[in-house]
Design a protein around this motif. Structure first.
Motif, mmCIF file in Angstrom:
data_model
loop_
_atom_site.group_PDB
_atom_site.id
_atom_site.type_symbol
_atom_site.label_atom_id
_atom_site.label_comp_id
_atom_site.label_asym_id
_atom_site.label_seq_id
_atom_site.Cartn_x
_atom_site.Cartn_y
_atom_site.Cartn_z
ATOM 1 N N MET A 1 0.718 -1.416 0.027
ATOM 2 C CA MET A 1 0.018 0.179 0.200
ATOM 3 C C MET A 1 0.553 1.265 -0.026
ATOM 4 O O MET A 1 0.487 2.156 -0.442
ATOM 5 C CB MET A 1 -0.855 0.096 1.218
ATOM 6 C CG MET A 1 -2.246 0.882 0.925
ATOM 7 S SD MET A 1 -3.286 0.577 -0.227
ATOM 8 C CE MET A 1 -4.042 2.000 -0.473
ATOM 9 N N VAL A 2 1.940 1.172 0.620
ATOM 10 C CA VAL A 2 3.083 2.164 0.661
ATOM 11 C C VAL A 2 3.989 2.435 -0.629
ATOM 12 O O VAL A 2 4.156 3.153 -1.091
ATOM 13 C CB VAL A 2 3.790 2.386 1.911
ATOM 14 C CG1 VAL A 2 4.907 3.396 1.864
ATOM 15 C CG2 VAL A 2 2.898 2.075 2.974
ATOM 16 N N ALA A 3 4.060 1.063 -1.010
ATOM 17 C CA ALA A 3 5.200 1.120 -2.259
ATOM 18 C C ALA A 3 4.352 1.363 -3.569
ATOM 19 O O ALA A 3 5.129 1.560 -4.529
ATOM 20 C CB ALA A 3 5.783 -0.249 -2.133
ATOM 21 N N LEU A 4 3.125 1.039 -3.754
ATOM 22 C CA LEU A 4 2.440 1.332 -5.016
ATOM 23 C C LEU A 4 2.031 2.834 -4.947
ATOM 24 O O LEU A 4 1.513 3.307 -3.972
ATOM 25 C CB LEU A 4 1.300 0.287 -4.877
ATOM 26 C CG LEU A 4 1.648 -1.189 -5.226
ATOM 27 C CD1 LEU A 4 0.409 -2.007 -5.089
ATOM 28 C CD2 LEU A 4 2.273 -1.581 -6.508
ATOM 29 N N ASN A 5 1.837 3.329 -6.032
ATOM 30 C CA ASN A 5 1.577 4.786 -6.023
ATOM 31 C C ASN A 5 0.046 4.625 -6.257
ATOM 32 O O ASN A 5 -0.850 4.144 -6.969
ATOM 33 C CB ASN A 5 1.951 5.193 -7.568
ATOM 34 C CG ASN A 5 1.632 6.744 -7.543
ATOM 35 O OD1 ASN A 5 0.646 7.242 -7.073
ATOM 36 N ND2 ASN A 5 2.603 7.286 -8.135
#
Lengths: 292, 336
Positions: free
Chosen positions: B106-110
């Motif tokens: 959730m943090v790593a994907l835009n």
């Protein structure tokens, strides 16, 4: 022997969607029943969203059950008014998962542990202080540290502080909701051992809520497996781990990564689309499963 | 260093990564870390929080931001020294030749691009495909990552996916440029155990079909045992023990590895867990000698003075194994 805690047909519904969408109800806890015996450690396991935490909170009425009964020490908690509930809760405490967010960061840890005593008007100031020192000793903390703040302690020590607070009123039942899952592996064992020592010394009963099956096997006498708000299997721990009967339990156990190759079992997959809620039935003495 | 096929794909030598602390001092989150990952091999990097495993991974990708910096060491990837490479050259490696999978997709994907757009962007940035061809490839990769109904999912945003699906999308994104090395930092830690098992199966299958090398970072010894060929155990910024997984877990040489294995609740009910006393030190509070010394039951006088060197283990279980412990320096692997 009458059980210390009897949960019968407990239901908790949550509304999904805002009022604009009409909103539908979801049963987070769907008609579950179990008993916890004196001095027993009863495990409630399942994956996120299965309803295990909601069950723990419904027992304490931190979340109000939609229906069902929770009888603790012969008293139906659901029927109590606020004052009687507070009195009953002296005997019924909770330890939370996250020792970083469950302690008030602006209170000294001694005051955190003393607070329940003040709320329940127990003892004089001196007696309370002495009790706090005693509690610190009990959970393996140095009483000299009572004037420190939570941030000055490590995660494991904070969990000990939470435990000292829960023990302040001499409860008979502690609901431990994922008590070690936020801790490092090397520290988890210290806290687990402490929980077990305290149980022996103080005759405590635990409702142990966890997702870590390895840990549950280690500490629990009996275990209930929850899936989509229902108990799908309930059995003595050894029995559950050696002869799981429900397909979901089998899938859950077989998914745990094993350190030793000899412990590995064939993976069982559970088809979530075919799940139909069934009533529990006794398939062996004390072993209940929701199977046909 | 030439990129001959028998040289390791990744070789980290003497890596030291430091962070400036609030009081102005510098603390080494990673000290003298050396490791190799060969083509097609999986190295498990295990440790508790604060052990330096994630900082090691970020250092390899040169993604350490101030107040942190890489103070010493070499990182050789397929013959290139990543620490001296120009930033524009590094970009042809990062994401292209080395893919990464993070713990929290959730943090790593835009969040403001669809899953499909993010894969298409990766493909076009690296000049691998564009337009309709890239869109078709994106769907193929989602399918390879076993995302059900990939054409529909490609048009969805990360928040519309469950945790498990998001991690599959993250894996598709990491693999779409067909890297030869994937660094996966706690790829299954945020997931439920049944979902974790599916993601590990997926990684295992893709690793085999694509011939990937994998640097798998985790705190879970079970995950390492099931996934890795070799393991490096980190504690307090240093690798304390390294070797083939089965041997290290069968006959752990370092007191920390022994303690970590002993305190696992893996056995039967009733018996007491063996706990390691004390807590993991935080950065800036690492002791001057062996960082594990204050918690070690077997500590010697020299343990508090200076960190021990890396020693190769001899004997029956010694092949390819190293340990960083005075017990093994003095008795050359004689102790159990």
């Amino acid at each position: 022997m009458t059980p210390l805690l009897q949960v019968s047909h407990l239901v908790r519904e949550f509304r999904r969607g805002g009022w604009l969408q009409g909103g539908t109800s979801v049963r987070a806890v769907d008609d579950i029943s179990f008993d916890v015996q004196q001095r027993e450690t009863f495990g409630l396991v399942g994956e996120s969203g299965c309803g295990k935490t909601t069950t723990g909170r419904c027992i304490l009425r931190l979340i109000e059950p939609t229906s069902g009964q929770v009888v603790f020490n012969g008293i139906d908690l659901a029927g109590l008014n606020a004052r009687d509930l507070r009195r009953a809760r002296k005997d019924l405490q909770i330890v939370f998962q996250d020792p970083y967010s469950s302690l008030n960061p602006r209170m000294r840890v001694g005051a955190i542990v003393e607070e329940p005593l003040i709320i329940h008007r127990i003892g004089t100031r001196e007696e309370r202080r002495a009790r706090v020192d005693e509690l610190f000793g009990l959970v393996g903390l140095d009483p000299a540290h009572v004037t420190k703040f939570p941030h000055e302690f490590s995660g494991g020590q904070r969990q000990r502080i939470g435990l000292a607070r829960a023990l302040a009123l001499n409860p008979s039942l502690i609901i431990a909701d994922e008590p070690v899952s936020a801790l490092d592996v090397s520290v988890q064992a210290q806290v687990v051992n402490l929980l077990q020592d305290l149980q022996t010394r103080l005759g405590l009963t635990y409702l142990f809520i966890a997702h870590d099956l390895r840990l549950v096997r280690q500490v629990c006498d009996r275990v209930a497996v929850m899936y989509r708000g229902r108990i799908v299997e309930l059995a003595p721990a050894d029995r559950l781990f050696s002869a799981p009967a429900h397909a979901y339990t089998q899938a859950l156990l077989s998914a745990v990564p094993r350190v030793h190759p000899d412990d590995r079992t064939t993976r069982v997959r559970f088809d979530h689309t075919t799940f139909t809620p069934l009533a529990l039935r006794e398939i062996a003495p004390g072993h209940f499963a929701a199977i046909t | 260093m030439n990129s001959t096929s028998d040289a390791p794909l990744l070789r980290v030598e003497g890596l030291r990564t430091v962070f400036t602390l609030a009081d102005g001092r510098e603390g080494a989150a990673v000290s003298d870390v050396s490791l190799t990952v060969s083509r097609g091999e999986t190295l498990g990097l295990v440790g508790e929080s604060g052990s330096g495993k994630s900082v090691t991974a970020l250092s390899i990708l040169r993604l350490i931001m101030p107040p942190g910096r890489i103070a010493a060491g070499r990182i050789l990837f397929d013959g290139h020294d990543l620490l001296t490479l120009e930033e524009h050259m590094l970009r042809t490696i990062r994401g292209r030749r080395i893919g990464f999978v993070f713990q929290e997709p959730m943090v790593a994907l835009n969040p403001v691009y669809t899953i499909g757009q993010q894969i298409v962007e990766t493909l076009s940035v690296h000049g691998l495909a564009r337009g309709a061809a890239a869109r078709a490839r994106a769907i193929e990769w989602l399918e390879a990552a076993r995302v059900p109904d990939p054409a529909r999912r490609a048009a969805e945003y990360p928040h519309q996916l469950s945790g498990g699906l998001r991690q599959r999308a993250m894996i598709a994104l990491a693999l779409c440029a067909e890297p030869s090395l994937v660094i996966a930092d706690e790829p299954t830690t945020a997931l439920d155990v049944t979902v974790q098992a599916e993601i590990l199966d997926l990684l295992r299958d893709l690793r085999a079909s694509l011939g990937l090398a994998l640097l798998l970072i985790t705190h879970d010894l079970g995950v390492v045992a099931e996934m890795a060929d070799r393991v490096a155990v980190m504690y307090g910024g240093r690798i304390v023990e390294q070797g083939p997984v089965a041997e290290v877990f069968q006959t752990p040489a370092h007191p920390y590895t022994r303690g970590l294995l002993a305190c696992l609740p893996d056995a039967t009910r009733g018996h007491r867990l063996v706990a390691i006393a004390g807590t993991v030190p935080s950065l800036g509070q690492f002791p001057p000698g062996c960082t594990f010394a204050p918690r070690c039951a077997d500590r010697l006088a020299e343990c508090d003075v200076a960190p021990p060197d890396v020693t190769a283990l001899a004997g029956e279980h010694g092949a390819g194994r190293t340990v960083r412990c005075y017990l093994h320096q003095t008795t050359a692997g004689g102790r159990p």
